[in-house]
Design a protein around this motif. Sequence first.
Motif, PDB file in Angstrom:
ATOM      1  N   VAL A  60     -30.555  16.089 -83.571  1.00  0.00           N
ATOM      2  CA  VAL A  60     -29.286  15.388 -83.793  1.00  0.00           C
ATOM      3  C   VAL A  60     -28.575  15.045 -82.488  1.00  0.00           C
ATOM      4  O   VAL A  60     -27.426  14.646 -82.501  1.00  0.00           O
ATOM      5  CB  VAL A  60     -28.316  16.208 -84.683  1.00  0.00           C
ATOM      6  CG1 VAL A  60     -28.866  16.375 -86.059  1.00  0.00           C
ATOM      7  CG2 VAL A  60     -28.020  17.547 -84.063  1.00  0.00           C
ATOM      8  N   GLY A  61     -29.258  15.173 -81.346  1.00  0.00           N
ATOM      9  CA  GLY A  61     -28.556  14.938 -80.079  1.00  0.00           C
ATOM     10  C   GLY A  61     -29.078  13.748 -79.303  1.00  0.00           C
ATOM     11  O   GLY A  61     -29.114  13.774 -78.075  1.00  0.00           O
ATOM     12  N   HIS A  62     -29.460  12.690 -80.013  1.00  0.00           N
ATOM     13  CA  HIS A  62     -30.111  11.585 -79.319  1.00  0.00           C
ATOM     14  C   HIS A  62     -29.214  10.937 -78.266  1.00  0.00           C
ATOM     15  O   HIS A  62     -29.697  10.446 -77.253  1.00  0.00           O
ATOM     16  CB  HIS A  62     -30.556  10.542 -80.342  1.00  0.00           C
ATOM     17  CG  HIS A  62     -31.852   9.894 -79.996  1.00  0.00           C
ATOM     18  ND1 HIS A  62     -32.973  10.614 -79.658  1.00  0.00           N
ATOM     19  CD2 HIS A  62     -32.215   8.600 -79.915  1.00  0.00           C
ATOM     20  CE1 HIS A  62     -33.964   9.790 -79.395  1.00  0.00           C
ATOM     21  NE2 HIS A  62     -33.536   8.562 -79.535  1.00  0.00           N
ATOM     22  N   ALA A  63     -27.908  10.928 -78.512  1.00  0.00           N
ATOM     23  CA  ALA A  63     -26.989  10.300 -77.565  1.00  0.00           C
ATOM     24  C   ALA A  63     -27.021  11.005 -76.213  1.00  0.00           C
ATOM     25  O   ALA A  63     -26.721  10.402 -75.181  1.00  0.00           O
ATOM     26  CB  ALA A  63     -25.570  10.294 -78.123  1.00  0.00           C
ATOM     27  N   GLY A  64     -27.419  12.272 -76.192  1.00  0.00           N
ATOM     28  CA  GLY A  64     -27.513  13.000 -74.929  1.00  0.00           C
ATOM     29  C   GLY A  64     -28.561  12.377 -74.019  1.00  0.00           C
ATOM     30  O   GLY A  64     -28.311  12.152 -72.828  1.00  0.00           O
ATOM     31  N   PHE A  65     -29.738  12.067 -74.581  1.00  0.00           N
ATOM     32  CA  PHE A  65     -30.799  11.434 -73.792  1.00  0.00           C
ATOM     33  C   PHE A  65     -30.369  10.041 -73.347  1.00  0.00           C
ATOM     34  O   PHE A  65     -30.646   9.605 -72.234  1.00  0.00           O
ATOM     35  CB  PHE A  65     -32.089  11.342 -74.616  1.00  0.00           C
ATOM     36  CG  PHE A  65     -32.600  12.682 -75.053  1.00  0.00           C
ATOM     37  CD1 PHE A  65     -33.045  13.596 -74.126  1.00  0.00           C
ATOM     38  CD2 PHE A  65     -32.619  13.029 -76.393  1.00  0.00           C
ATOM     39  CE1 PHE A  65     -33.512  14.837 -74.521  1.00  0.00           C
ATOM     40  CE2 PHE A  65     -33.082  14.268 -76.795  1.00  0.00           C
ATOM     41  CZ  PHE A  65     -33.521  15.164 -75.853  1.00  0.00           C
ATOM     42  N   MET A  66     -29.689   9.357 -74.260  1.00  0.00           N
ATOM     43  CA  MET A  66     -29.201   8.024 -73.946  1.00  0.00           C
ATOM     44  C   MET A  66     -28.240   8.082 -72.759  1.00  0.00           C
ATOM     45  O   MET A  66     -28.301   7.257 -71.843  1.00  0.00           O
ATOM     46  CB  MET A  66     -28.472   7.503 -75.182  1.00  0.00           C
ATOM     47  CG  MET A  66     -28.266   6.037 -75.230  1.00  0.00           C
ATOM     48  SD  MET A  66     -27.273   5.657 -76.680  1.00  0.00           S
ATOM     49  CE  MET A  66     -26.742   4.017 -76.226  1.00  0.00           C
ATOM     50  N   ALA A 101     -34.478  10.890 -68.551  1.00  0.00           N
ATOM     51  CA  ALA A 101     -34.236  11.331 -69.924  1.00  0.00           C
ATOM     52  C   ALA A 101     -35.452  12.072 -70.468  1.00  0.00           C
ATOM     53  O   ALA A 101     -35.323  13.070 -71.176  1.00  0.00           O
ATOM     54  CB  ALA A 101     -33.901  10.136 -70.810  1.00  0.00           C
ATOM     55  N   ALA A 102     -36.656  11.586 -70.101  1.00  0.00           N
ATOM     56  CA  ALA A 102     -37.876  12.238 -70.563  1.00  0.00           C
ATOM     57  C   ALA A 102     -37.962  13.663 -70.033  1.00  0.00           C
ATOM     58  O   ALA A 102     -38.371  14.587 -70.746  1.00  0.00           O
ATOM     59  CB  ALA A 102     -39.093  11.440 -70.117  1.00  0.00           C
ATOM     60  N   LEU A 103     -37.535  13.835 -68.785  1.00  0.00           N
ATOM     61  CA  LEU A 103     -37.514  15.168 -68.186  1.00  0.00           C
ATOM     62  C   LEU A 103     -36.589  16.087 -68.995  1.00  0.00           C
ATOM     63  O   LEU A 103     -36.932  17.240 -69.306  1.00  0.00           O
ATOM     64  CB  LEU A 103     -37.031  15.076 -66.741  1.00  0.00           C
ATOM     65  CG  LEU A 103     -37.166  16.332 -65.906  1.00  0.00           C
ATOM     66  CD1 LEU A 103     -38.627  16.637 -65.655  1.00  0.00           C
ATOM     67  CD2 LEU A 103     -36.417  16.181 -64.592  1.00  0.00           C
ATOM     68  N   ALA A 104     -35.418  15.539 -69.373  1.00  0.00           N
ATOM     69  CA  ALA A 104     -34.491  16.314 -70.197  1.00  0.00           C
ATOM     70  C   ALA A 104     -35.138  16.650 -71.538  1.00  0.00           C
ATOM     71  O   ALA A 104     -34.985  17.765 -72.050  1.00  0.00           O
ATOM     72  CB  ALA A 104     -33.199  15.543 -70.402  1.00  0.00           C
ATOM     73  N   SER A 210     -39.919  10.209 -77.141  1.00  0.00           N
ATOM     74  CA  SER A 210     -38.680   9.849 -77.824  1.00  0.00           C
ATOM     75  C   SER A 210     -37.517   9.780 -76.838  1.00  0.00           C
ATOM     76  O   SER A 210     -36.733   8.819 -76.841  1.00  0.00           O
ATOM     77  CB  SER A 210     -38.406  10.870 -78.921  1.00  0.00           C
ATOM     78  OG  SER A 210     -37.097  10.773 -79.356  1.00  0.00           O
ATOM     79  N   SER A 211     -37.419  10.753 -75.955  1.00  0.00           N
ATOM     80  CA  SER A 211     -36.259  10.744 -75.049  1.00  0.00           C
ATOM     81  C   SER A 211     -36.420   9.676 -73.963  1.00  0.00           C
ATOM     82  O   SER A 211     -35.423   9.124 -73.492  1.00  0.00           O
ATOM     83  CB  SER A 211     -36.029  12.122 -74.433  1.00  0.00           C
ATOM     84  OG  SER A 211     -37.214  12.774 -74.169  1.00  0.00           O
ATOM     85  N   PHE A 212     -37.665   9.377 -73.595  1.00  0.00           N
ATOM     86  CA  PHE A 212     -37.872   8.299 -72.620  1.00  0.00           C
ATOM     87  C   PHE A 212     -37.258   6.995 -73.137  1.00  0.00           C
ATOM     88  O   PHE A 212     -36.481   6.341 -72.437  1.00  0.00           O
ATOM     89  CB  PHE A 212     -39.367   8.102 -72.350  1.00  0.00           C
ATOM     90  CG  PHE A 212     -39.684   6.916 -71.482  1.00  0.00           C
ATOM     91  CD1 PHE A 212     -39.499   6.995 -70.110  1.00  0.00           C
ATOM     92  CD2 PHE A 212     -40.138   5.728 -72.032  1.00  0.00           C
ATOM     93  CE1 PHE A 212     -39.771   5.904 -69.300  1.00  0.00           C
ATOM     94  CE2 PHE A 212     -40.408   4.633 -71.232  1.00  0.00           C
ATOM     95  CZ  PHE A 212     -40.225   4.724 -69.858  1.00  0.00           C
ATOM     96  N   PHE A 213     -37.578   6.650 -74.386  1.00  0.00           N
ATOM     97  CA  PHE A 213     -37.060   5.382 -74.902  1.00  0.00           C
ATOM     98  C   PHE A 213     -35.555   5.443 -75.146  1.00  0.00           C
ATOM     99  O   PHE A 213     -34.861   4.434 -75.016  1.00  0.00           O
ATOM    100  CB  PHE A 213     -37.828   4.956 -76.153  1.00  0.00           C
ATOM    101  CG  PHE A 213     -39.179   4.395 -75.810  1.00  0.00           C
ATOM    102  CD1 PHE A 213     -39.283   3.173 -75.167  1.00  0.00           C
ATOM    103  CD2 PHE A 213     -40.331   5.096 -76.074  1.00  0.00           C
ATOM    104  CE1 PHE A 213     -40.515   2.658 -74.810  1.00  0.00           C
ATOM    105  CE2 PHE A 213     -41.570   4.594 -75.725  1.00  0.00           C
ATOM    106  CZ  PHE A 213     -41.665   3.370 -75.088  1.00  0.00           C
ATOM    107  N   ALA A 214     -35.051   6.641 -75.487  1.00  0.00           N
ATOM    108  CA  ALA A 214     -33.594   6.766 -75.609  1.00  0.00           C
ATOM    109  C   ALA A 214     -32.944   6.489 -74.257  1.00  0.00           C
ATOM    110  O   ALA A 214     -31.903   5.829 -74.173  1.00  0.00           O
ATOM    111  CB  ALA A 214     -33.230   8.161 -76.089  1.00  0.00           C
ATOM    112  N   GLY A 215     -33.581   6.968 -73.163  1.00  0.00           N
ATOM    113  CA  GLY A 215     -33.059   6.712 -71.827  1.00  0.00           C
ATOM    114  C   GLY A 215     -33.056   5.233 -71.494  1.00  0.00           C
ATOM    115  O   GLY A 215     -32.098   4.702 -70.928  1.00  0.00           O
TER     116      GLY A 215
END
Lengths: 319, 301
Positions: A60-66, A101-104, A210-215
């Motif tokens: 539920v924390g996608h905005a964090g990666f963004m 973001a991917a690192l995160a 997933s977090s890479f693309f959010a970034g």
Amino acid sequence: MKRRWLIALVLVLIFALSILLPHFGILNLYLQQVIMYVGINIILTISLNLVNGYMGEFSVGHAGFMAIGAYVSSLLTVLVFPKPWGPFVFPLVLVLGGLAAALAGLIVAFPSFKTRGDYLAIVTLAFNMIIKSVLENIDAIGGPRGFMGMSKLTNVAWVYVWVLITIFAIRNFIFSSYGRGILSIREDEVAAELVSVNTRQAKILAFVISSFFAGIAGGLFAHVLQFINPRSFTILKSTDVLVMVYLGGIGSITGSILGASIYTVLLELLRPLQVWRWVVGPLLLVILMITRPRGIFGLREARVLIPAEEVGADAAATS
Amino acid sequence: MQFIIQQVLNALQLGSVYALIALGYTMVYGILRMINFAHGDIFMVSTYLGFFAASFLLGRALHLPAAFTFVLTLVLAMIGTSLLAVLIERVAYKPLRQAPRISAVITALGVGLVLENTTLATIGPEPRILPQVIPVINLNIAGVAVSSIQIVILVISAIVMFVLDTIVRKTMTGMAMRAISFDKTVVPLMGVPMDRIISITFALGSSMAAIGGVLYGIAYMIDPYMGIRIGWWAFISAVVGGIGNIRGAMVGGYILGFVEIFVAAFFPSTYRDFVVFALLLALLVFKPTGIMGVPVVQQKV
């Protein structure tokens, strides 16, 4: 083979339109903005769907990666590279934001091995809150006031290209053998492990992609708005993405595209209602969920996105 | 020393409110295995119900005794909030009982947004404070400032939590709740009225939120968006204690109250979220199912 050429032709045609229409002023700035938001939301939704829909976890924390992608790429364009270089280094900057973001995502993936389901929701939620809190406390990047000075580098064509890259990457990933492993985790993690799926590796991979693309989406977002502050990336933003994922349907790229487009455009259309649009929008969502609990396209896929040799097999599996 | 005691008192006050709301999360989760994300907003609605009830009772110059006015405010808020929660359960959650678990969670998120934005659109965004339903008396005990509000909050929450714990452990209804939580498929075969028990659970959980809401409203400012933050905080309390466990929720609420107050007392207030969530992450890494939680058998989502 013929089908593939046709698709390529259509995609190139849309790409040409995405450059030409804004260039000749056929699309006004407002419409361009809405189209760019739709594209960014599509990237966010598809990337979150990889974790929530395909892997069956509840992040539920996608905005964090963004936020990480947005801040890293903005800092790079404003502070590192000279301004005239902007348009040329833009892809590089976005990718760097995505990598950060991917690192995160990698860091978040580790505690996620210990927890599952609702507790994973808490881990990602906590991550989202921590990112926001850290950003608010670093005064060098504006703290709570936010960060600005980026030039408007994002345009419709760039958003379009990144949407295509996202769809292509995630679709190919899902239909690869790693992707099958992720699907099997959703169905039954224990059984997946028994048929020698490396669940740890699969989870890390899904989180990182997933977090890479959010970034990337965050970087694009920052360069549309030309202003970011920590409050743009709260849990509310994450909720928006969640809503788009489940509106379109879990485990479906087609669904994600539809969900993101419908939700973004609908909220734009409801703008004249002012405050009440935030009542009508969620109300429609509730009604939709009650009537179609799996979302509009849940677990189904448009034929274009399914590899040709699998069209028959996949239809048999989902029916 | 006095400073520490003062902070402990403040922490107990805030922790009581978190604990009361966390009970609602944990009870619904125990029975339906569903995170009721609308619960924070139900709490917010209850503070407004308390606000209107108190304004009505005080505005009419009825000259009722202070204690009576306060109890009446509480009861009115509890009744209104319970009715709302049961209505939401019937309309929005019941049709989804056989659906994927996540659909119900998203529905709850939607219901929460509807509640907070309806309040915003009809009542307005300005923060308010409940009219003085209890006379404010400030005492100074050995250098520690104690107000009558704090005493009322602590005493009432203690009583309410004790009563709830007794209901769940000793009565037939409580037994039915624990049975449903244990096995949802077999219990109806034993003649337990599932729907009624679920309604009672929602009513009880939201009454707790209403008590927390009125107590919160007499001590702090209220506004339409407060449900988001306090709802999340209470949810985290439930998780820290081990979601599904009633006593765990109470313990979790007080832990969070203590952490929040002490972080605010010793660090700049902007670090509050950071410290609270870092502690939460650390706890989950070492104790993945909360302090009193038991590992739930893995389920299909």
